[in-house]
Motif scaffolding. Structure first.
Motif, PDB file in Angstrom:
ATOM      1  N   PHE A  42       0.776  -1.101   0.016  1.00  0.00           N
ATOM      2  CA  PHE A  42      -0.015  -0.087  -0.172  1.00  0.00           C
ATOM      3  C   PHE A  42       0.850   1.281   0.063  1.00  0.00           C
ATOM      4  O   PHE A  42       0.417   2.249  -0.343  1.00  0.00           O
ATOM      5  CB  PHE A  42      -0.890   0.164   1.103  1.00  0.00           C
ATOM      6  CG  PHE A  42      -2.199  -0.856   1.111  1.00  0.00           C
ATOM      7  CD1 PHE A  42      -2.932  -0.345   0.037  1.00  0.00           C
ATOM      8  CD2 PHE A  42      -2.432  -1.994   1.664  1.00  0.00           C
ATOM      9  CE1 PHE A  42      -4.268  -1.157  -0.174  1.00  0.00           C
ATOM     10  CE2 PHE A  42      -3.484  -2.851   1.594  1.00  0.00           C
ATOM     11  CZ  PHE A  42      -4.330  -2.302   0.921  1.00  0.00           C
ATOM     12  N   TYR A  43       2.249   1.063   0.455  1.00  0.00           N
ATOM     13  CA  TYR A  43       2.877   2.376   0.475  1.00  0.00           C
ATOM     14  C   TYR A  43       3.287   2.701  -1.103  1.00  0.00           C
ATOM     15  O   TYR A  43       3.268   2.207  -2.028  1.00  0.00           O
ATOM     16  CB  TYR A  43       4.395   1.876   0.890  1.00  0.00           C
ATOM     17  CG  TYR A  43       4.351   2.014   2.297  1.00  0.00           C
ATOM     18  CD1 TYR A  43       4.385   2.977   3.166  1.00  0.00           C
ATOM     19  CD2 TYR A  43       4.295   0.812   3.064  1.00  0.00           C
ATOM     20  CE1 TYR A  43       4.466   3.138   4.552  1.00  0.00           C
ATOM     21  CE2 TYR A  43       4.352   0.863   4.361  1.00  0.00           C
ATOM     22  CZ  TYR A  43       4.309   1.896   5.160  1.00  0.00           C
ATOM     23  OH  TYR A  43       4.450   1.945   6.501  1.00  0.00           O
ATOM     24  N   GLY A  44       2.650   4.192  -1.050  1.00  0.00           N
ATOM     25  CA  GLY A  44       3.066   4.910  -2.393  1.00  0.00           C
ATOM     26  C   GLY A  44       1.779   4.545  -3.329  1.00  0.00           C
ATOM     27  O   GLY A  44       1.585   5.318  -4.585  1.00  0.00           O
ATOM     28  N   GLY A  45       0.767   3.779  -3.017  1.00  0.00           N
ATOM     29  CA  GLY A  45      -0.283   3.696  -3.867  1.00  0.00           C
ATOM     30  C   GLY A  45      -1.488   4.623  -3.602  1.00  0.00           C
ATOM     31  O   GLY A  45      -1.460   5.390  -2.699  1.00  0.00           O
ATOM     32  N   GLN A  46      -2.677   4.587  -4.105  1.00  0.00           N
ATOM     33  CA  GLN A  46      -3.715   5.365  -4.050  1.00  0.00           C
ATOM     34  C   GLN A  46      -4.373   5.200  -2.488  1.00  0.00           C
ATOM     35  O   GLN A  46      -4.983   6.282  -2.059  1.00  0.00           O
ATOM     36  CB  GLN A  46      -4.665   5.309  -4.887  1.00  0.00           C
ATOM     37  CG  GLN A  46      -4.195   5.445  -6.274  1.00  0.00           C
ATOM     38  CD  GLN A  46      -5.319   5.152  -7.367  1.00  0.00           C
ATOM     39  OE1 GLN A  46      -6.049   4.210  -7.386  1.00  0.00           O
ATOM     40  NE2 GLN A  46      -5.355   5.672  -8.661  1.00  0.00           N
ATOM     41  N   MET A  47      -4.460   4.201  -2.092  1.00  0.00           N
ATOM     42  CA  MET A  47      -4.759   3.853  -0.562  1.00  0.00           C
ATOM     43  C   MET A  47      -4.202   4.330   0.570  1.00  0.00           C
ATOM     44  O   MET A  47      -4.514   4.130   1.549  1.00  0.00           O
ATOM     45  CB  MET A  47      -5.331   2.168  -0.557  1.00  0.00           C
ATOM     46  CG  MET A  47      -6.214   1.761  -1.868  1.00  0.00           C
ATOM     47  SD  MET A  47      -7.647   3.133  -1.889  1.00  0.00           S
ATOM     48  CE  MET A  47      -8.629   2.554  -0.550  1.00  0.00           C
ATOM     49  N   VAL A  81      -5.639   6.381   3.018  1.00  0.00           N
ATOM     50  CA  VAL A  81      -7.004   5.876   3.602  1.00  0.00           C
ATOM     51  C   VAL A  81      -6.754   4.949   4.711  1.00  0.00           C
ATOM     52  O   VAL A  81      -7.403   4.688   5.594  1.00  0.00           O
ATOM     53  CB  VAL A  81      -7.985   5.535   2.324  1.00  0.00           C
ATOM     54  CG1 VAL A  81      -9.270   4.790   2.931  1.00  0.00           C
ATOM     55  CG2 VAL A  81      -8.301   6.444   1.516  1.00  0.00           C
ATOM     56  N   LEU A  82      -5.929   4.142   4.411  1.00  0.00           N
ATOM     57  CA  LEU A  82      -5.412   2.714   5.223  1.00  0.00           C
ATOM     58  C   LEU A  82      -5.232   3.265   6.624  1.00  0.00           C
ATOM     59  O   LEU A  82      -5.928   2.477   7.357  1.00  0.00           O
ATOM     60  CB  LEU A  82      -4.372   2.074   4.695  1.00  0.00           C
ATOM     61  CG  LEU A  82      -4.130   0.742   5.156  1.00  0.00           C
ATOM     62  CD1 LEU A  82      -5.451  -0.233   5.045  1.00  0.00           C
ATOM     63  CD2 LEU A  82      -3.017  -0.087   4.401  1.00  0.00           C
ATOM     64  N   PRO A  83      -4.486   4.131   6.833  1.00  0.00           N
ATOM     65  CA  PRO A  83      -4.178   4.439   8.557  1.00  0.00           C
ATOM     66  C   PRO A  83      -5.534   4.671   8.965  1.00  0.00           C
ATOM     67  O   PRO A  83      -5.603   3.972  10.193  1.00  0.00           O
ATOM     68  CB  PRO A  83      -3.151   5.590   8.331  1.00  0.00           C
ATOM     69  CG  PRO A  83      -2.691   5.607   6.980  1.00  0.00           C
ATOM     70  CD  PRO A  83      -3.607   5.029   6.018  1.00  0.00           C
ATOM     71  N   GLY A  84      -6.468   5.308   8.460  1.00  0.00           N
ATOM     72  CA  GLY A  84      -7.381   5.587   9.310  1.00  0.00           C
ATOM     73  C   GLY A  84      -8.164   4.141   9.468  1.00  0.00           C
ATOM     74  O   GLY A  84      -8.883   4.030  10.736  1.00  0.00           O
ATOM     75  N   TYR A  85      -8.487   3.564   8.443  1.00  0.00           N
ATOM     76  CA  TYR A  85      -9.124   2.345   8.432  1.00  0.00           C
ATOM     77  C   TYR A  85      -8.647   1.364   9.575  1.00  0.00           C
ATOM     78  O   TYR A  85      -9.287   0.686  10.186  1.00  0.00           O
ATOM     79  CB  TYR A  85      -9.090   1.713   7.288  1.00  0.00           C
ATOM     80  CG  TYR A  85      -9.632   0.169   6.889  1.00  0.00           C
ATOM     81  CD1 TYR A  85     -10.904  -0.006   7.238  1.00  0.00           C
ATOM     82  CD2 TYR A  85      -8.705  -0.843   6.984  1.00  0.00           C
ATOM     83  CE1 TYR A  85     -11.587  -1.492   7.048  1.00  0.00           C
ATOM     84  CE2 TYR A  85      -9.173  -2.363   7.069  1.00  0.00           C
ATOM     85  CZ  TYR A  85     -10.739  -2.323   7.279  1.00  0.00           C
ATOM     86  OH  TYR A  85     -11.019  -3.760   7.221  1.00  0.00           O
TER      87      TYR A  85
END
Length: 194
Positions: free
Chosen positions: A88-93, A96-100
């Motif tokens: 997920f590093y460098g991607g579009q997500m 969003v991922l940390p909050g999720y």
């Protein structure tokens, strides 16, 4: 303990010096990563700053604590999870991922507290005699639904299953819980292999 928050709930400041030593300004003592891990478990809020540049190093120190904990043998994070997280590093997500993840862990913690509370209220209830099965079923369903949101996770997400009923006896319930944990470990190992 001097490491605890003061009555005013101030955040403890830890200074990291060039010699890699960590200094707790609240207790006026040097501390180790193990001490900081203990502070986290006790709910003590702290920040780590570079003593020379005053740069915030909290994230790096917390990551280092996780690395130390993982290298001691009893790993908490499955290999497949780590691979997907790195992906997920460098991607579009990435935004969003940390909050999720934070929301998911908060939800998990609340559910664990509910279990403890229900055991306390039902004094004498056998752990695993229904409450844990229901919570496991609910967690797996939530996990599967959440993973459908992420394309990389959907294929490997475990399906919620009906866990077997635990026996009424304390030893039988404990054996059943161990069996279920062994099954979960086997599934996680299977998911982590290419």
């Amino acid at each position: 303990m001097a490491d605890r928050k003061s009555a005013s709930d101030e955040t403890v400041v830890i200074k990291k010096y060039a010699n890699r030593r960590l200094y707790n300004t609240a207790s006026s003592a040097y501390v180790t990563l193990d001490d900081l891990a203990r502070m986290v478990r006790e709910g003590v809020d702290f920040v780590v700053y570079d003593a020379r540049t005053n740069e915030d190093l909290t994230r790096q120190i917390l990551t280092q604590i996780i690395f130390e904990e993982e290298s001691r043998g009893e790993a908490l994070l499955p290999v497949q999870f780590l691979r997907q997280l790195i992906g997920f590093y460098g991607g579009q997500m990435q935004g969003v991922l940390p909050g999720y993840l934070e929301m998911s862990l908060d939800n998990f913690s609340r559910q664990q507290e509910q279990i403890r509370s229900q055991f306390t209220k039902a004094f004498g209830a056998t752990p695993g005699a229904g409450l844990l099965d229901e919570m496991a079923r609910r967690n797996m369903a939530l996990f599967s639904e959440a993973m459908k949101m992420w394309p990389g996770f959907a294929a490997g997400a475990p399906r919620p299953e009906e866990p077997p009923k635990a026996a009424a006896g304390g030893d039988d319930a404990l054996a059943e819980m161990r069996r279920q944990m062994d099954e979960m470990r086997a599934r996680l190992d299977k998911l982590s292999k290419p």
